[in-house]
Scaffold this active site. Sequence first.
Site, PDB file in Angstrom:
ATOM      1  N   GLN A   1       1.030  -1.139   0.133  1.00 35.09           N
ATOM      2  CA  GLN A   1      -0.382   0.197   0.067  1.00 35.09           C
ATOM      3  C   GLN A   1       0.597   1.312  -0.071  1.00 35.09           C
ATOM      4  O   GLN A   1       1.658   1.270   1.504  1.00 35.09           O
ATOM      5  CB  GLN A   1      -0.597   0.121   1.815  1.00 35.09           C
ATOM      6  N   GLY A   2       0.900   1.704  -1.358  1.00 35.09           N
ATOM      7  CA  GLY A   2       1.867   3.736  -1.101  1.00 35.09           C
ATOM      8  C   GLY A   2       1.030   4.682  -0.630  1.00 35.09           C
ATOM      9  O   GLY A   2      -0.290   5.300  -1.634  1.00 35.09           O
ATOM     10  N   TYR A   3       0.519   4.465   0.258  1.00 35.11           N
ATOM     11  CA  TYR A   3      -0.624   5.639   1.613  1.00 35.11           C
ATOM     12  C   TYR A   3       0.495   7.541   1.813  1.00 35.11           C
ATOM     13  O   TYR A   3       0.852   8.079   1.631  1.00 35.11           O
ATOM     14  CB  TYR A   3      -2.087   5.407   2.188  1.00 35.11           C
ATOM     15  N   SER A   4       1.044   6.448   3.512  1.00 36.40           N
ATOM     16  CA  SER A   4       1.822   7.315   3.825  1.00 36.40           C
ATOM     17  C   SER A   4       2.610   7.633   3.356  1.00 36.40           C
ATOM     18  O   SER A   4       3.591   7.457   2.424  1.00 36.40           O
ATOM     19  CB  SER A   4       2.027   6.694   5.417  1.00 36.40           C
TER      20      SER A   4
ATOM     21  N   SER B   1       3.872  -1.395   4.467  1.00 39.28           N
ATOM     22  CA  SER B   1       3.888  -3.077   4.966  1.00 39.28           C
ATOM     23  C   SER B   1       4.554  -3.486   3.968  1.00 39.28           C
ATOM     24  O   SER B   1       3.623  -4.264   2.783  1.00 39.28           O
ATOM     25  CB  SER B   1       2.203  -3.263   5.383  1.00 39.28           C
TER      26      SER B   1
ATOM     27  N   GLU C   1      -9.678  -1.833   4.671  1.00 39.95           N
ATOM     28  CA  GLU C   1      -8.485  -1.645   5.748  1.00 39.95           C
ATOM     29  C   GLU C   1      -9.102  -1.947   7.084  1.00 39.95           C
ATOM     30  O   GLU C   1      -8.612  -2.630   8.134  1.00 39.95           O
ATOM     31  CB  GLU C   1      -7.883  -0.602   5.563  1.00 39.95           C
TER      32      GLU C   1
ATOM     33  N   SER D   1      -5.099   6.456  12.810  1.00 40.47           N
ATOM     34  CA  SER D   1      -4.804   6.013  14.368  1.00 40.47           C
ATOM     35  C   SER D   1      -6.725   6.276  15.117  1.00 40.47           C
ATOM     36  O   SER D   1      -7.270   6.878  14.738  1.00 40.47           O
ATOM     37  CB  SER D   1      -4.542   7.848  14.493  1.00 40.47           C
TER      38      SER D   1
ATOM     39  N   GLU E   1      -7.634   8.560  16.988  1.00 37.83           N
ATOM     40  CA  GLU E   1      -7.742   9.943  16.970  1.00 37.83           C
ATOM     41  C   GLU E   1      -8.907   9.910  16.014  1.00 37.83           C
ATOM     42  O   GLU E   1      -9.736  11.221  15.346  1.00 37.83           O
ATOM     43  CB  GLU E   1      -6.324  11.311  17.058  1.00 37.83           C
TER      44      GLU E   1
END
Lengths: 403, 355
Positions: free
Chosen positions: A136-139, A171, A253, A384, A386
């Site tokens: 996964q290329g997200y963050s 990951s 997810e 997160s 939050e």
Amino acid sequence: MATLAEPQAASTDDAFREEVRAFIEKNFPPELKGKGNALASVEGPTQEGPAEKAWREAMGARGWGVPTWPKEYGGGGLTRKQAHILNEEMAKAGAYNPIGGMGVMMFGPTLLEYGSEEQKREHIPPIARGEIRWCQGYSEPNAGSDLANLQTFAEDKGDHYLVNGQKTWTSGGQWADKCFAIVRTDRSDKHNGISFMLIDMKDPGVEVRPIQMISGMSPFCETFFTDVKVPKKNLVGKEGQGWTIGKRLLQHERTNLSGGGSMARLMGNALSDIAKKYLETDENGELADKVMRDRIADFEIRWQSFLLTAKRAVEESKAAGGVSEISSVLKKLGTKLGQERAELLIEIQGLQGLGWEGEGFSDSELSGVRAWLFGKATTIYGGSTEIQNNIIAKRVLGMLDHQ
Amino acid sequence: MAILNEEQEMLRDMARNWTTSESPVAAWRKVRSEKPVEGYSPDAWKTMAEMGWAGIVIPEPFGGSEFGWLSAGLVVEELGKTLTASPLVATTLAASAIVLGGSDEQKGKWLPKLASGERVGTLAFDEGPRHDGRYSAKVEGGKLTGTKAFVHEAHGATLFVVAAADGLYLVEKGDGVSLSDRKLTDQRSHAEVTFNGAAAEKLTGGGDTLLDDVLDRARILTAAEMLGMAQQVFDVTLDYLKQRVQFNQVLASFQALQHRMADLFGDLAMMRSAVEGGLEALDSGFGIARAATVAKAEANRVLHTMSREGIQLHGGIGMTDEYDVGFYLKRARVLEASWGSTSYLRNRFATLAGY
């Protein structure tokens, strides 16, 4: 009408059950009984022996690893009821599903919804056969919780995009064949300037560096893109639609990260069974430390109601025909309870539960420490706690932003 | 929300329509000020009985509808939302004791009267301020002697299911039965009931676990009432936060409050699952003891927090009698202490699980 239809439906189900039994009998190697699916996690590559390979290929050919996906793309094309029967029969035989990973849990369902016919035909069958690993290329370093702040840029070069930038917390990136990524195609619009594209991890210009974590493991990576050519056919949906598609994927997810089922397996034995091995018991066979006993019961009661909640979410989403709004709640609760359990486990075991390496510690003690440390990531990744709270407050409860 | 069948949806909608239009919290305020002897409005109870609610867990041959516990829970949840005072929970529990432990004769004699609402029943179990499972009431020669503390809905009841040292007994209101008020903070009907040689008839069926089986039903149905209360406190608090303006902003726009509501929402989801799990266990007949313990423990935990936060998030106005939210806090603590406090239930959970 109903009285006529029911026996027929029942006999169809019975026939299917027979078919499943026969398939397992013929294809499941008995020596794999009780094992789990290594592909389902982002842990390192696992040796696939001939038995594992044969089982994966048999299930892959049948499409039963992704039982409810459409047949034309290599899925099983089963109804939910049939998939349930399949699960039941596999559980009875001690057989695991050998197909898994991010391609199954997150990317596949999203591509089935948003991908073009051509994309589905290219990418779904290898996932269904368990041949391809996706990451996964997200963050990005400055786009964590503020995910839409991403800076990795894809420049339109006519027949392809030229991608430059850095992703982080990828990951399983070091073991992945392909990457589903959200990248910026327009710098002038934060949300509408994002596109969803598929990048081959073996292409020139892709570099992966594993990050060592406090647990001593390196399941996450930094991924660098330098002048990576991504063909136009790898854009999913329209340019600028990436945020919408990406968010849908995040729902899948969250559902998977909280997942009552997988979490329950991960947690293995009841905490109380472990406690009885490490703590003194009284003449009634009860834990002598009544404070600890009370705390374990408190945890296990809440854990029970979490499992019931996960079950309820599945039933409700089936009835409603979509991903449950409760997915954020499950992610938030499941990860919190997982962390609480790990902390309690460490406490039950005393210093014996804090071993790092060497003699004197059992495998489960050593892996328990790593799991406790790694578990701290669960309330950070995948949105997160939050961020889940923001989603619940704003999207589910309708609490507003500042005016 | 559990997936309901058509019958259950109709029942829930009927209950919701009735409580909303005929029995809102204002109706409870009226009962509180008019102080009817029974502790509830006899007219409201008559209507509930006519709608068939008292017979939901009673088999059809004895005048009930046998819709099951999930159905009973749906109605009780709605009553909890508006704090409707009624002996529905108490009567349902008394009826369930007879369904489980009564002879054919006892069932034939009592169940139709309980199902029709003609008779109000209740459980007279605890002898002290805490639910501890110890009963010293004695029966000799068919006469019961003992004192039961804090009996729910005692004022309207004419049939008591009494826990004695050697099992459960049916006692009718009359000679040898006397009541003294034990008004609690929720201002519902509670009384100390003294049995002084009252005629008692034993429930001989149901086996060794009858008493626990009845208590598990009490825990689960009480938890259903608590679920309705928790849902209502959550809903009115959320509405309030969306309306109240401070610093030129509605309170709902403050992240500190948003995150607290998200926490409460998660807790409420867990409570609902636990309570519905208990009701479904009763209907299926499997794993009842454990499910009942989980249901009441979660109801205690979540309603405790919810009722406290409900006041805090309303601010000063939440402390006033004019606002409803305080009623829920008071009723919450009474139900929390009934049929097992949180520590009692954790102990029971651990014992059931063998640690």
